[in-house]
Design a protein around this motif. Structure first.
Motif, PDB file in Angstrom:
ATOM      1  N   HIS A 149      15.110   7.688   5.258  1.00  0.00           N
ATOM      2  CA  HIS A 149      14.039   8.320   4.486  1.00  0.00           C
ATOM      3  C   HIS A 149      14.518   9.273   3.394  1.00  0.00           C
ATOM      4  O   HIS A 149      13.753   9.600   2.502  1.00  0.00           O
ATOM      5  CB  HIS A 149      13.100   9.106   5.416  1.00  0.00           C
ATOM      6  N   PHE A 196      12.230  -3.273  -0.918  1.00  0.00           N
ATOM      7  CA  PHE A 196      11.789  -3.528   0.453  1.00  0.00           C
ATOM      8  C   PHE A 196      12.400  -4.839   0.955  1.00  0.00           C
ATOM      9  O   PHE A 196      12.871  -4.936   2.079  1.00  0.00           O
ATOM     10  CB  PHE A 196      10.265  -3.585   0.498  1.00  0.00           C
ATOM     11  N   PHE A 223      10.113  -0.809  -3.298  1.00  0.00           N
ATOM     12  CA  PHE A 223       9.496   0.081  -2.317  1.00  0.00           C
ATOM     13  C   PHE A 223       8.065   0.458  -2.710  1.00  0.00           C
ATOM     14  O   PHE A 223       7.166   0.459  -1.882  1.00  0.00           O
ATOM     15  CB  PHE A 223      10.307   1.369  -2.161  1.00  0.00           C
ATOM     16  N   GLY A 224       7.869   0.796  -3.993  1.00  0.00           N
ATOM     17  CA  GLY A 224       6.550   1.217  -4.456  1.00  0.00           C
ATOM     18  C   GLY A 224       5.499   0.144  -4.257  1.00  0.00           C
ATOM     19  O   GLY A 224       4.395   0.415  -3.757  1.00  0.00           O
ATOM     20  N   CYS A 225       5.820  -1.073  -4.635  1.00  0.00           N
ATOM     21  CA  CYS A 225       4.859  -2.171  -4.484  1.00  0.00           C
ATOM     22  C   CYS A 225       4.646  -2.538  -3.017  1.00  0.00           C
ATOM     23  O   CYS A 225       3.539  -2.916  -2.619  1.00  0.00           O
ATOM     24  CB  CYS A 225       5.299  -3.389  -5.291  1.00  0.00           C
ATOM     25  N   SER A 278       4.639  -0.417  -0.579  1.00  0.00           N
ATOM     26  CA  SER A 278       3.712   0.610  -0.093  1.00  0.00           C
ATOM     27  C   SER A 278       2.297   0.343  -0.576  1.00  0.00           C
ATOM     28  O   SER A 278       1.342   0.407   0.210  1.00  0.00           O
ATOM     29  CB  SER A 278       4.146   1.998  -0.564  1.00  0.00           C
ATOM     30  N   GLU A 279       2.195   0.054  -1.863  1.00  0.00           N
ATOM     31  CA  GLU A 279       0.901  -0.170  -2.493  1.00  0.00           C
ATOM     32  C   GLU A 279       0.186  -1.401  -1.932  1.00  0.00           C
ATOM     33  O   GLU A 279      -1.005  -1.359  -1.636  1.00  0.00           O
ATOM     34  CB  GLU A 279       1.138  -0.360  -3.988  1.00  0.00           C
ATOM     35  N   TRP A 329       1.191  -3.538   0.818  1.00  0.00           N
ATOM     36  CA  TRP A 329       1.249  -3.864   2.244  1.00  0.00           C
ATOM     37  C   TRP A 329       1.155  -2.644   3.155  1.00  0.00           C
ATOM     38  O   TRP A 329       1.264  -2.768   4.360  1.00  0.00           O
ATOM     39  CB  TRP A 329       2.542  -4.638   2.548  1.00  0.00           C
ATOM     40  N   GLY A 330       1.014  -1.459   2.545  1.00  0.00           N
ATOM     41  CA  GLY A 330       0.861  -0.246   3.345  1.00  0.00           C
ATOM     42  C   GLY A 330       2.137   0.228   4.020  1.00  0.00           C
ATOM     43  O   GLY A 330       2.084   1.013   4.963  1.00  0.00           O
ATOM     44  N   ILE A 331       3.268  -0.216   3.544  1.00  0.00           N
ATOM     45  CA  ILE A 331       4.539   0.224   4.108  1.00  0.00           C
ATOM     46  C   ILE A 331       4.714   1.711   3.794  1.00  0.00           C
ATOM     47  O   ILE A 331       4.542   2.147   2.665  1.00  0.00           O
ATOM     48  CB  ILE A 331       5.741  -0.560   3.519  1.00  0.00           C
ATOM     49  N   VAL A 332       5.028   2.506   4.806  1.00  0.00           N
ATOM     50  CA  VAL A 332       5.207   3.951   4.637  1.00  0.00           C
ATOM     51  C   VAL A 332       6.677   4.295   4.763  1.00  0.00           C
ATOM     52  O   VAL A 332       7.333   3.892   5.720  1.00  0.00           O
ATOM     53  CB  VAL A 332       4.377   4.732   5.697  1.00  0.00           C
ATOM     54  N   TYR A 333       7.162   5.045   3.785  1.00  0.00           N
ATOM     55  CA  TYR A 333       8.572   5.459   3.802  1.00  0.00           C
ATOM     56  C   TYR A 333       8.682   6.932   4.113  1.00  0.00           C
ATOM     57  O   TYR A 333       7.877   7.738   3.806  1.00  0.00           O
ATOM     58  CB  TYR A 333       9.240   5.159   2.453  1.00  0.00           C
TER      59      TYR A 333
END
Length: 145
Positions: free
Chosen positions: A68, A128, A134-136, A138-139, A141-145
């Motif tokens: 992280h 990812f 990473f940004g996309c 999260s946006e 698929w809801g992946i949280v870093y």
């Protein structure tokens, strides 16, 4: 604009003029040089630095502590030993440094891919998966870093 290899040659010549590559003691004092890949993606940097063993050539990359926390890191690709350097004349030294520098540059550039969504070109440590940053991730698929 000047080709990358010509810029790299000029950069190596300027390093050789700034400090004598054959003077190991002088180089060990504080020899660290960055070369920015201007105009490519996020303009990554490759480096040459002196070590006890010789000249190290590599690239800068983001390392993730505990998954992280991003920290700047150095990724060594090549080492040119003092013994090898001192066995060569100045021209051959520069040729060998250039060859290893260009290999490092091409290796680093191959690590970049375009995100399938935002189309930004990013290195492996900012993706990812092979096609998604990473940004996309999260946006979309809801992946949280």
């Amino acid at each position: 604009m000047k080709p990358l290899k010509a810029k790299a040659i000029d950069w190596i010549i300027s390093i050789c003029e700034q400090c004598s590559i054959n003077d190991k003691e002088k180089l060990l004092m504080d020899c660290f040089f960055n070369f920015k890949l201007e105009g490519f993606a996020d303009e990554p940097e490759v480096y040459i630095k002196s070590t006890l063993l010789g000249l190290e050539i590599g690239y800068e990359a983001t390392l993730w502590l505990d998954g992280h926390t991003p920290v700047a890191g150095l990724m060594k690709k090549h080492l040119l030993t003092w013994e090898t350097l001192q066995s060569l004349n100045n021209e051959k030294q520069q040729e060998m440094i250039l060859e290893l520098l260009m290999k490092t540059i091409h290796s680093r550039k191959r690590q970049y891919r375009k995100c399938q969504f935002c189309e930004e070109k990013l290195p492996v440590e900012h993706r990812f998966d092979k096609d998604t940053c990473f940004g996309c991730a999260s946006e979309r698929w809801g992946i949280v870093y």
